[in-house]
Motif scaffolding. Structure first.
Motif, PDB file in Angstrom:
ATOM      1  N   LEU A 177       0.829  -1.205   0.000  1.00 14.14           N
ATOM      2  CA  LEU A 177       0.000   0.000   0.000  1.00 14.14           C
ATOM      3  C   LEU A 177       0.859   1.249   0.000  1.00 14.14           C
ATOM      4  O   LEU A 177       0.367   2.341  -0.230  1.00 14.14           O
ATOM      5  N   GLY A 178       2.139   1.111   0.301  1.00 16.10           N
ATOM      6  CA  GLY A 178       3.005   2.279   0.448  1.00 16.10           C
ATOM      7  C   GLY A 178       2.992   2.806   1.866  1.00 16.10           C
ATOM      8  O   GLY A 178       3.847   3.574   2.257  1.00 16.10           O
ATOM      9  N   THR A 179       2.018   2.398   2.642  1.00 17.54           N
ATOM     10  CA  THR A 179       1.964   2.786   4.047  1.00 17.54           C
ATOM     11  C   THR A 179       1.547   1.549   4.826  1.00 17.54           C
ATOM     12  O   THR A 179       1.351   0.488   4.255  1.00 17.54           O
ATOM     13  N   GLY A 180       1.421   1.676   6.131  1.00 15.41           N
ATOM     14  CA  GLY A 180       1.185   0.495   6.954  1.00 15.41           C
ATOM     15  C   GLY A 180      -0.160  -0.155   6.684  1.00 15.41           C
ATOM     16  O   GLY A 180      -1.089   0.473   6.193  1.00 15.41           O
ATOM     17  N   VAL A 181      -0.252  -1.439   7.018  1.00 14.38           N
ATOM     18  CA  VAL A 181      -1.520  -2.149   6.873  1.00 14.38           C
ATOM     19  C   VAL A 181      -2.629  -1.554   7.751  1.00 14.38           C
ATOM     20  O   VAL A 181      -3.790  -1.525   7.339  1.00 14.38           O
ATOM     21  N   PRO A 182      -2.313  -1.043   8.975  1.00  9.93           N
ATOM     22  CA  PRO A 182      -3.398  -0.527   9.822  1.00  9.93           C
ATOM     23  C   PRO A 182      -4.274   0.509   9.141  1.00  9.93           C
ATOM     24  O   PRO A 182      -5.465   0.601   9.428  1.00  9.93           O
ATOM     25  N   SER A 183      -3.699   1.288   8.198  1.00  6.38           N
ATOM     26  CA  SER A 183      -4.494   2.346   7.581  1.00  6.38           C
ATOM     27  C   SER A 183      -5.749   1.773   6.931  1.00  6.38           C
ATOM     28  O   SER A 183      -6.827   2.362   7.028  1.00  6.38           O
ATOM     29  N   ILE A 184      -5.616   0.593   6.300  1.00  2.24           N
ATOM     30  CA  ILE A 184      -6.760   0.094   5.557  1.00  2.24           C
ATOM     31  C   ILE A 184      -7.841  -0.429   6.509  1.00  2.24           C
ATOM     32  O   ILE A 184      -9.030  -0.331   6.224  1.00  2.24           O
ATOM     33  N   GLY A 185      -7.430  -0.937   7.673  1.00  4.96           N
ATOM     34  CA  GLY A 185      -8.426  -1.360   8.649  1.00  4.96           C
ATOM     35  C   GLY A 185      -9.204  -0.177   9.203  1.00  4.96           C
ATOM     36  O   GLY A 185     -10.428  -0.224   9.367  1.00  4.96           O
ATOM     37  N   MET A 186      -8.479   0.925   9.454  1.00  5.97           N
ATOM     38  CA  MET A 186      -9.148   2.123   9.960  1.00  5.97           C
ATOM     39  C   MET A 186     -10.078   2.700   8.900  1.00  5.97           C
ATOM     40  O   MET A 186     -11.167   3.192   9.203  1.00  5.97           O
ATOM     41  N   LEU A 187      -9.648   2.633   7.631  1.00  5.07           N
ATOM     42  CA  LEU A 187     -10.505   3.101   6.541  1.00  5.07           C
ATOM     43  C   LEU A 187     -11.778   2.270   6.479  1.00  5.07           C
ATOM     44  O   LEU A 187     -12.883   2.810   6.331  1.00  5.07           O
ATOM     45  N   ALA A 188     -11.618   0.925   6.635  1.00  5.77           N
ATOM     46  CA  ALA A 188     -12.776   0.038   6.581  1.00  5.77           C
ATOM     47  C   ALA A 188     -13.791   0.418   7.644  1.00  5.77           C
ATOM     48  O   ALA A 188     -14.993   0.514   7.380  1.00  5.77           O
ATOM     49  N   LEU A 189     -13.296   0.652   8.868  1.00  6.11           N
ATOM     50  CA  LEU A 189     -14.224   0.948   9.948  1.00  6.11           C
ATOM     51  C   LEU A 189     -14.738   2.374   9.854  1.00  6.11           C
ATOM     52  O   LEU A 189     -15.860   2.658  10.270  1.00  6.11           O
ATOM     53  N   GLY A 190     -13.948   3.299   9.302  1.00  4.53           N
ATOM     54  CA  GLY A 190     -14.447   4.662   9.084  1.00  4.53           C
ATOM     55  C   GLY A 190     -15.616   4.663   8.126  1.00  4.53           C
ATOM     56  O   GLY A 190     -16.664   5.251   8.400  1.00  4.53           O
TER      57      GLY A 190
END
Lengths: 239, 278
Positions: free
Chosen positions: B72-85
């Motif tokens: 992703l170019g950045t950490g995996v956590p970002s996509i989990g936070m996006l999912a829940l956002g």
């Protein structure tokens, strides 16, 4: 059934303001010196964690301070200022403690690898960058950039929260605060992640060449936040 | 190698389409089953909602694994936070306007928002991940089903008036947000590396989902309508649950105490002394 058109027509100003808030958050992330995992090992300039964590930390502090101010006054300017100052303090403290760790713990001088001279202090940078790294610590320009980013993000978060709290509805106030807060958090996270994909994980501040990519993230955020704003205004206005 | 992955597609023993069916169908069926079982059999069956959340979490973790493998170019956590956002916005909207169709409305809304974000990420931001649109759609849907499932497990219903007062106003929604988010993002984030395998990541997702279920169970104990408390003695099919019998013992003790108090009050009114034996 909810009168969707009526609710949207009555609250269209707030849809615009929420969208503006989301766009501000998205733009603000580009100012924050995010170093990601390399910075955690002092191998890149910036704070050693991801964009989302930093934006969320600063922005949610802004939401808390804006919410505290909302208890005392209805003035939009004061609430936005409270959100801005809260987020600026949070990001400032984070950067200052980070710099203390880099300088006195790791033992590296704050230096930027993207520019030869600090645009603010005109200090030489390139000779202080360690071999094999992309800079380390937080030089003055990154610190100032981070403060600007925190301020813009705080204004954005406070604007979203203030707009949501201004929508007329029939809920009990405790329910309403919870609902508006979680909507603001959701919109905030979406707008913190979009720019982090745009900058690809690391950025040093407004002097970084990657900073020029900001219009892409802002356009994306504009479209996505507009959808989220319509959804949240219909929900709150219809209850 | 970019941060968070090897820059290519992920090898998978279980094809993604099966996991989509498992997460989407399993999640929705479990949420509705939980709702109707609570209505017709008793509040103890609200735990089925958390089983639906586990299905959704496993699906979401598999989708995160697929997309994050491209880097992703950045950490995996970002996509989990996006999912829940995305998920929390869509969930509240869907439950608020949907009524009985709430979970489906929320699910569809989230997938539309996810599709738009995925398309914009490729078209405007230029991430160049071929499965971005599909994965964002999946992740948003999985996040939404996880939130609805855990909320249903906590309250026994997905009707918005109850969710609003018992999950959102009490702040449990923040717990759901972060627990479900970590359950979706953490499996791949913890396992990523050269020897990452689909089964290991997905079993971590099951484990994280179970932890989320335990938390939902603890919260459900503090709901005003006690989920494990039998409404009457005819509600005894689930009396085999230890917690249910504990709860009914407590309620029995409480009723005996009430009887004692009212008896003592009557005797005091008649100016009598001594212990009360009903």
């Amino acid at each position: 059934m909810i009168d969707i058109a009526g609710v949207l027509a009555a609250n269209f100003l707030y849809v615009i303001l929420i969208t503006l808030g989301g766009v501000l958050v998205s733009g603000s992330v580009h100012f924050v010196p995010v170093g990601g995992a390399p910075a955690a090992m002092a191998q890149a300039t910036g704070i050693g964690t991801g964009t989302v964590q930093l934006a969320a930390g600063a922005g949610l502090t802004g939401l808390v301070t804006a919410g505290a101010m909302l208890n005392l006054t209805d003035s939009m300017a004061l609430i936005l200022a409270a959100g801005m100052v809260g987020a600026m303090i949070m990001i400032g403290v984070t950067m200052m403690v980070g710099n203390l760790v880099y300088v006195y713990g790791v033992g590296v001088p704050p230096a930027s690898a993207k520019v030869d001279y600090d645009p603010i202090t005109k200090d030489r940078q390139d000779i202080y960058v360690s071999q094999g790294t992309e800079g380390h610590g937080l030089p003055t320009v990154s610190f100032v950039s981070g403060i600007i980013g925190g301020g813009l993000g705080g204004i954005g978060g406070a604007l979203v929260y203030y707009s949501l709290m201004s929508i007329a509805n029939g809920m009990a106030s405790a329910d309403f605060v919870g609902l508006a807060a979680i909507f603001a958090v959701g919109i905030f996270f979406v707008n913190a992640v979009i720019p982090s994909y745009n900058i690809g994980g690391t950025i040093e501040g407004f002097h970084d060449p990657k900073f020029k990519k900001w219009p892409k993230a802002v356009v994306t955020s504009l479209i996505v936040t507009f959808m989220c704003a319509i959804v949240s205004v219909i929900t709150i206005g219809g209850l | 190698m970019s941060a968070g992955g090897s820059g290519g597609g992920a090898a998978e023993a279980i094809p993604q389409n099966k996991l989509i069916a498992f997460g989407a169908a399993g999640g929705l069926i479990a949420i509705y089953l939980s709702y109707f079982m609570v209505q017709f059999a008793g509040p103890a069956f609200s735990f089925i909602g958390a089983l639906g959340a586990i299905c959704a979490i496993v699906w979401g973790a598999a989708a995160v694994r697929r997309v994050a493998n491209y880097g992703l170019g950045t950490g995996v956590p970002s996509i989990g936070m996006l999912a829940l956002g995305m998920g929390v916005v869509a969930t509240i909207f869907g439950l608020a306007i949907g009524g009985i169709a709430g979970p489906v409305v929320a699910f569809v809304t989230a997938m539309v928002i996810g599709l738009v974000i995925g398309a914009l990420a490729n078209r405007i931001i230029g991430m160049g991940i071929p499965i971005m649109e599909q994965s964002m759609t999946e992740i948003a849907g999985a996040g939404t089903l996880a939130i609805v499932g855990l909320s249903t497990a906590m309250t026994g219903t997905f009707m918005f008036d109850v969710i609003l007062t018992e999950v959102i106003a009490t702040g449990y929604i923040a717990l759901i947000f972060i627990v479900a988010g970590i359950a979706i993002l953490h499996p791949f984030n913890a396992n990523l590396g050269p020897d990452e395998k689909q089964d290991r990541t997905l079993s971590t997702a099951f484990e994280k989902g179970a932890i989320a279920m335990v938390m939902a169970g603890i919260v459900s104990q503090f709901q005003p309508v006690h989920p494990l408390l039998p409404q009457s003695l005819s509600d005894w099919p689930y009396g085999m649950f230890l917690s249910a019998s504990t709860a009914s013992m407590l309620s029995g003790t409480h009723m005996m105490w009430l009887e004692q108090v009212s008896c003592q009050r009557k005797r005091r009114n008649r100016n009598e002394h001594g212990t009360c034996c009903p």
